[in-house]
Design an enzyme around this catalytic site. Structure first.
Site, short mmCIF file in Angstrom:
data_model
loop_
_atom_site.label_atom_id
_atom_site.label_comp_id
_atom_site.label_asym_id
_atom_site.label_seq_id
_atom_site.Cartn_x
_atom_site.Cartn_y
_atom_site.Cartn_z
N HIS A 1 0.71 -1.33 -0.10
CA HIS A 1 -0.50 0.28 -0.08
C HIS A 1 0.87 1.08 0.00
CE1 HIS A 1 -2.63 3.05 2.26
NE2 HIS A 1 -3.52 2.12 1.43
N ASP B 1 3.49 -4.66 8.17
CA ASP B 1 2.15 -3.60 7.95
C ASP B 1 0.89 -4.87 7.96
OD1 ASP B 1 -0.33 -2.39 7.20
OD2 ASP B 1 0.33 -2.07 4.92
N GLN C 1 -4.35 -5.22 7.02
CA GLN C 1 -4.67 -6.09 6.32
C GLN C 1 -4.91 -8.00 6.81
OE1 GLN C 1 -7.23 -5.41 4.32
NE2 GLN C 1 -6.69 -3.37 3.70
N LYS D 1 -10.38 -0.43 9.83
CA LYS D 1 -10.07 -2.05 9.28
C LYS D 1 -10.91 -3.33 10.19
CE LYS D 1 -6.76 -0.39 6.30
NZ LYS D 1 -7.60 -0.07 5.02
N CYS E 1 -4.57 2.52 -3.69
CA CYS E 1 -3.90 2.77 -3.35
C CYS E 1 -2.15 2.37 -2.76
CB CYS E 1 -4.07 3.21 -1.50
SG CYS E 1 -5.04 4.13 -1.53
C1 LIG Z 1 -1.81 -3.18 3.43
C2 LIG Z 1 -2.46 -1.25 3.89
N1 LIG Z 1 -1.43 -1.32 4.67
C3 LIG Z 1 -2.13 1.38 4.49
C4 LIG Z 1 -3.10 0.68 5.00
C5 LIG Z 1 -3.71 2.14 4.93
O1 LIG Z 1 -4.63 1.77 6.42
P1 LIG Z 1 -4.75 3.29 7.12
O2 LIG Z 1 -6.24 4.36 5.74
O3 LIG Z 1 -5.82 3.00 7.99
O4 LIG Z 1 -3.63 4.37 7.75
C6 LIG Z 1 -3.54 -0.05 4.04
C7 LIG Z 1 -5.28 0.38 4.06
O5 LIG Z 1 -6.21 0.43 3.53
C8 LIG Z 1 -3.53 -1.47 4.00
O6 LIG Z 1 -4.93 -1.51 3.22
#
Ligand SMILES: Cc1ncc(COP(=O)(O)O)c(C=O)c1O
Length: 422
Positions: A136, A213, A216, A239, A379
């Protein structure tokens, strides 16, 4: 407040997604066409069960005051609830201590905290940071900023045709001795489950620290920082059935203690004079200003809800739905599915493209069918570049989904193809 999901006997797992919908007020809504809402966009943000909504409302109604400062009952009550939520987050991810949990706004802020605080203190000109092509943007752009600013290098582990991280390329990148490897446990764009424990082992052998990270993964499967062995882990509350505006960074305590503050101001100091300031202990050192108090309590309620279901069961439920949906989509001509075939390494996220129909048109037609999916680059534009596509349609499953939703997904695809004569 007792959290009792509407658990009923399930087909393959221990609960029925259809029965759980009773816990989520949003499913009382009909769509504008009078249809049942088929929500397949948890990967963007998940609906909230009543238990979470009630916990937030109850906090604001009866337990709200600022935390860590009031010498009166209401403030102590709020502080206790806020800190209880921190303990729940620590327990949920197997953290050795709740002092290692820093409340932040979301996974993006957690990663930025590491990039700004640890990164600016430890990554020097000529150093290497490694991330991957399937991240992401939240796990790419902070590293681009850091490495550009300090004159370090940034390299990306390549993705295979079926959406896995290329193990040979990972080894090649590690051979260059990176300072940090930043990797998603689950790809939001492809659904791939990366072997983060193995990646961490290899990265540590190469002398790198590892940031996982878990935006997900934490919502959908058991996540244990001790089992993974990583050094930093980022997650978002929204999420995982919790409120927006609250997330967490976990980091090993000695790292947090050595890191300089990210933001400065109130709460993160123990003493301020006109000449300077002395930092508070961790995690307060990283929590400048008034935090998201009721939202943290709501995240705690979301964790209670997920724990009542059991994270093994959540994963099993989604694996079952993934397998059904993967097969269903595979049987429809003109559907190209992205990501690994193997359900062991594919989470409940299916990205696909339909021949000759743009994903935005697909999502619009789905919307008429009452099926909410995400269309776009998610993203994760480097993933789109890797497969030479502008966008995908993405269906993502969670606890309230069931086989009726898989059927609705298949039906919506057929409806889109019919409308476009594809
Ligand atoms: C794999 C991953 N990392 C980071 C994020 C960022 O999350 P947030 O927008 O809640 O900061 C997302 C959001 O879709 C994501 O899917």
């Amino acid at each position: 407040m007792a959290i009792e999901p509407a658990i009923q006997s399930a087909t393959p797992g221990s609960f029925s997604g259809a029965a759980l919908r009773a816990d989520f007020p949003v499913f009382e809504n009909l769509t504008r066409n009078g249809k049942r809402l088929v929500f397949l966009d948890a990967a963007a943000s998940a609906p909230k069960p009543r238990a979470v909504i009630d916990a937030v409302a109850d906090t604001y109604a009866h337990h709200y005051a600022n935390v860590h400062r009031g010498i009166y009952e209401l403030s102590e009550d709020a502080t206790n609830r806020f800190e209880a939520a921190r303990r729940k987050v620590a327990g949920f991810i197997g953290a050795p201590s709740d002092r290692e949990i820093v409340f932040v706004r979301n996974a993006t802020e957690a990663i930025n905290l590491v990039a700004y605080s640890w990164g600016r203190a430890n990554v020097k000109a000529g150093d290497l940071v490694v991330t991957t092509q399937l991240e992401h943007h939240a796990n790419i752009v902070p590293w681009q900023q850091l490495t550009t600013e300090v004159g370090a290098r940034l390299e990306y582990v390549a993705i295979t045709d079926d959406g896995r991280l290329d193990p040979d390329d990972l080894r090649a990148k590690l051979a260059h001795g990176p300072k940090l490897v930043a990797v998603a446990q689950v790809s939001n764009a492809l659904g791939t489950i990366n072997p983060v424990a193995e990646i961490t082992r290899l990265a540590h052998e190469a002398g790198a620290l590892v940031l996982v990270d878990a935006a997900q993964s934490a919502p959908h499967m058991p996540v244990d920082v001790k089992q993974i062995g990583c050094d930093f882990l980022a997650l978002s509350g929204h999420k995982m059935l919790g409120p927006s505006g609250i997330g967490a960074l976990w980091a090993r305590r000695e790292l947090l203690e050595a890191m300089p503050p990210f933001q400065t101001g109130g709460s993160m100091i123990i003493r301020v004079t006109l000449e300077g300031a002395e930092w508070n202990e961790v995690p307060a050192k990283f929590e400048a200003g008034t935090p998201a108090i009721a939202e943290a309590v709501g995240l705690g309620a979301a964790i209670d809800y997920l724990n009542a279901l059991g994270m093994d069961n959540v994963r099993e439920h989604e694996r079952f739905l993934f397998e059904r949906a993967w097969q269903e989509l595979g049987e429809i001509p003109g559907v190209r599915r992205l990501g690994p075939d193997d359900p062991e390494i594919h989470a409940g996220v299916i990205s696909f493209v339909l021949d000759e129909i743009h994903p935005h048109d697909v999502a619009t037609i789905f919307d008429h069918e009452g099926v909410a999916v995400r269309a776009g680059h998610h993203c994760a534009q480097p993933v789109m570049l890797r497969y030479d596509i502008p966008a995908t349609t993405r269906a993502s499953f969670y606890v309230y989904n069931d086989t009726d939703d898989v059927e609705a997904l298949g039906g919506a695809i057929r409806a889109a193809q019919k409308l476009f004569g594809a």
